[in-house]
Scaffold this motif. Structure first.
Motif, PDB file in Angstrom:
ATOM      1  N   TRP A  29       0.831  -1.201   0.000  1.00  0.00           N
ATOM      2  CA  TRP A  29       0.000   0.000   0.000  1.00  0.00           C
ATOM      3  C   TRP A  29       0.871   1.258   0.000  1.00  0.00           C
ATOM      4  CZ3 TRP A  29       1.344  -2.685   4.329  1.00  0.00           C
ATOM      5  CH2 TRP A  29       1.788  -1.970   5.435  1.00  0.00           C
ATOM      6  N   LYS A 166      16.717   0.949   6.292  1.00  0.00           N
ATOM      7  CA  LYS A 166      15.833  -0.196   6.039  1.00  0.00           C
ATOM      8  C   LYS A 166      15.146   0.039   4.703  1.00  0.00           C
ATOM      9  CE  LYS A 166      11.404  -1.313   8.058  1.00  0.00           C
ATOM     10  NZ  LYS A 166      10.683  -1.578   9.315  1.00  0.00           N
ATOM     11  N   ASP A 193      12.538  -5.046   4.717  1.00  0.00           N
ATOM     12  CA  ASP A 193      11.224  -5.350   5.303  1.00  0.00           C
ATOM     13  C   ASP A 193      10.257  -5.659   4.166  1.00  0.00           C
ATOM     14  OD1 ASP A 193       8.854  -5.520   6.710  1.00  0.00           O
ATOM     15  OD2 ASP A 193       8.967  -3.511   7.588  1.00  0.00           O
ATOM     16  N   ASN A 195       6.981  -6.825   4.678  1.00  0.00           N
ATOM     17  CA  ASN A 195       5.570  -6.706   5.068  1.00  0.00           C
ATOM     18  C   ASN A 195       4.732  -7.855   4.496  1.00  0.00           C
ATOM     19  OD1 ASN A 195       6.298  -3.383   5.017  1.00  0.00           O
ATOM     20  ND2 ASN A 195       5.157  -4.157   6.772  1.00  0.00           N
ATOM     21  N   LEU A 297       5.123   5.637  11.603  1.00  0.00           N
ATOM     22  CA  LEU A 297       4.986   7.024  11.162  1.00  0.00           C
ATOM     23  C   LEU A 297       4.246   7.844  12.218  1.00  0.00           C
ATOM     24  CD1 LEU A 297       4.056   6.587   7.367  1.00  0.00           C
ATOM     25  CD2 LEU A 297       6.254   6.216   8.493  1.00  0.00           C
TER      26      LEU A 297
HETATM   27  C1  NPQ Z   1       6.800  -1.585   9.303  1.00  0.00           C
HETATM   28  N1  NPQ Z   1       6.803   0.913   9.438  1.00  0.00           N
HETATM   29  O1  NPQ Z   1       7.822  -1.712   9.931  1.00  0.00           O
HETATM   30  C2  NPQ Z   1       6.014  -0.288   9.294  1.00  0.00           C
HETATM   31  C3  NPQ Z   1       5.069  -0.256   8.193  1.00  0.00           C
HETATM   32  C4  NPQ Z   1       4.089   0.843   8.211  1.00  0.00           C
HETATM   33  C5  NPQ Z   1       8.445   2.655   9.317  1.00  0.00           C
HETATM   34  O2  NPQ Z   1       8.481   0.785   7.948  1.00  0.00           O
HETATM   35  C6  NPQ Z   1       0.020   3.679   8.282  1.00  0.00           C
HETATM   36  C7  NPQ Z   1      -0.367   2.442   8.705  1.00  0.00           C
HETATM   37  C8  NPQ Z   1       1.313   3.911   7.983  1.00  0.00           C
HETATM   38  C9  NPQ Z   1       0.554   1.426   8.803  1.00  0.00           C
HETATM   39  C10 NPQ Z   1       3.558   3.097   7.752  1.00  0.00           C
HETATM   40  C11 NPQ Z   1       7.916   1.356   8.837  1.00  0.00           C
HETATM   41  C12 NPQ Z   1       2.242   2.898   8.076  1.00  0.00           C
HETATM   42  C13 NPQ Z   1       1.863   1.646   8.486  1.00  0.00           C
HETATM   43  C14 NPQ Z   1       4.449   2.067   7.809  1.00  0.00           C
HETATM   44  C15 NPQ Z   1       2.797   0.626   8.566  1.00  0.00           C
HETATM   45  O3  NPQ Z   1       6.339  -2.561   8.731  1.00  0.00           O
END
Ligand code: NPQ
Ligand code: MG
Length: 385
Positions: A29, A166, A193, A195, A297
């Motif tokens: 996303w 990252k 990462d 996800n 974030l």
């Molecule tokens: C992760 N963060 O580690 C998350 C993913 C992430 C900084 O990589 C809105 C909702 C915004 C969910 C931004 C980083 C987001 C979110 C990042 C999740 O997987």
């Protein structure tokens, strides 16, 4: 403060929407704005602040701002409003029978941690058992429109002073781009990462990444999987780090027992709060498994709490905790968070989260507000604007 308990008199919820300085793209996303719920609690003349990290769409986790608002307003707040609480753990125990919804719980619990730390006149970091006044941080770089853009973006963050990067990966945006960044920066602490964008059929991708000297590979497989990750870890030298799959201290215990990962990313919102975060930290410390603080974030409110958490001793890898300017042109707190010359960020030393909320800025970004109070009547007054 001699009375160890405090009566919770009011809870305010605000849905806020903040523009990001640049879109953030993951394997699944893209975010251009960041929505969250800011929670304010009042008791004994003290105010505490918390942030619920659920977002508008359920792409990262099943919770959304709407479900979190519902769970907070209809179940979590009624369980603690008007009650004499002895601390954040007391509050958490009163909503243990609410199943799931860790982000909703964590938002209110964080505000209570701040409230109690301020009532005791100590920094949140101290209240949690932190041992450092600076923590190592890094930056999370989203999927970019081209390899050229990625290399430029990484170079920009290194010029800003970040010392750990990252990269978000997804099928078609993985081995080649990570190898290119590795070639451009041979000694850079680098991690990836996914996800949850891959399956065990993608083993060759991870075997290729295994040769790129990465600190870790974060959440490569299913968001709720522990079993397949254990199979994959057996084939890799690089540690797997779990993010989405760890929703509680029990999940952490199961993952370590199964060999599903060798590192854990702790996000208070994902695991139900700072108390659960500390429990996972302690459990990993006892097994000599490193942890680090993830990021969602957050505004400066949630980021302040993350910095306090990351000051605990077993946070041994740099956190996804970047300066305010990496996310927002104007943050909700003052002073804004900045990066130190040594690639660290300073843990606020004032009482509680240790930063001031800019109320005018908060008002500008609020799109929904509701007050839950014991004052208007014996019951709960619920006002909306
Ligand atoms: C992760 N963060 O580690 C998350 C993913 C992430 C900084 O990589 C809105 C909702 C915004 C969910 C931004 C980083 C987001 C979110 C990042 C999740 O997987
Ligand atoms: Mg992650």
């Amino acid at each position: 403060m001699s009375d160890p308990s405090m009566r919770l008199e009011q809870v305010e919820l605000r849905h806020v929407r903040m523009s990001l300085v640049a879109p953030f793209e993951t394997s699944g996303w893209v975010e251009t704005d960041r929505d969250c719920i800011i929670v304010t609690v009042h008791g004994d003349g003290v105010t505490g602040w918390g942030e619920c990290v659920a977002s508008v769409e359920p792409w990262y986790a099943y919770e959304t701002t709407t479900t979190a608002w519902h769970i907070l307003a209809d179940f979590l707040i009624p369980a603690v409003l008007g009650e004499k609480l002895t601390g954040p753990a007391d509050a958490a125990s009163r909503w243990r029978r609410v199943r799931g919804h860790p982000m909703a719980k964590a938002g209110l619990e964080m505000a209570l941690w701040d409230l109690f730390a301020r009532a005791h006149g100590v920094p949140l970091a101290t209240f949690l058992g932190g041992v450092r006044d600076r923590v190592q941080v890094g930056v999370s770089v989203g999927v970019q429109p081209s390899l050229h853009a990625l290399l430029e973006t990484v170079a920009g963050y290194l010029a800003d002073g970040y010392r750990r990067v990252k990269l978000k990966i997804k099928p078609g945006w993985d081995v080649d781009v990570v190898r290119a960044v590795r070639r451009a920066h041979p000694d850079l602490p680098l991690q990836v990462d996914a996800n949850s964008a891959y399956t065990l059929d993608d083993l060759p991708v991870f075997q290729a990444l295994d040769d790129l000297d990465l600190l870790l590979i974060e959440q490569p497989l299913g968001h709720d999987d522990l079993y397949d990750h254990a199979q994959l870890q057996r084939h890799l030298r690089t540690p797997i780090c779990l993010d989405e799959s760890i929703l509680s201290p029990d999940h952490a215990r199961w993952a370590l027992a199964l060999g599903s990962c060798r590192v854990i990313n702790i996000k208070p919102g994902r695991v139900g709060g700072l108390g659960a975060s500390r429990a996972i930290h302690d459990l990993c410390q006892a097994r000599d498994v490193p942890v680090w603080c993830g990021g969602m974030l957050e505004t400066g409110i949630g980021r302040a709490a993350n910095l306090a958490l990351a000051s605990l001793p077993n946070f041994r890898l740099p956190g996804d905790i970047s300066a305010s300017a990496r996310y927002y042109a104007r943050d909700l707190v003052e002073p804004p968070f900045v990066l130190n010359d040594d690639g660290t960020m300073t843990v606020p030393q004032g009482p509680g989260i240790g930063v001031e909320v800019n109320l005018r800025r908060l008002e500008e970004v609020t799109i929904r507000r509701e007050v839950h109070s014991t004052r208007a009547s014996q019951g709960c007054f619920r006002g909306t604007r």
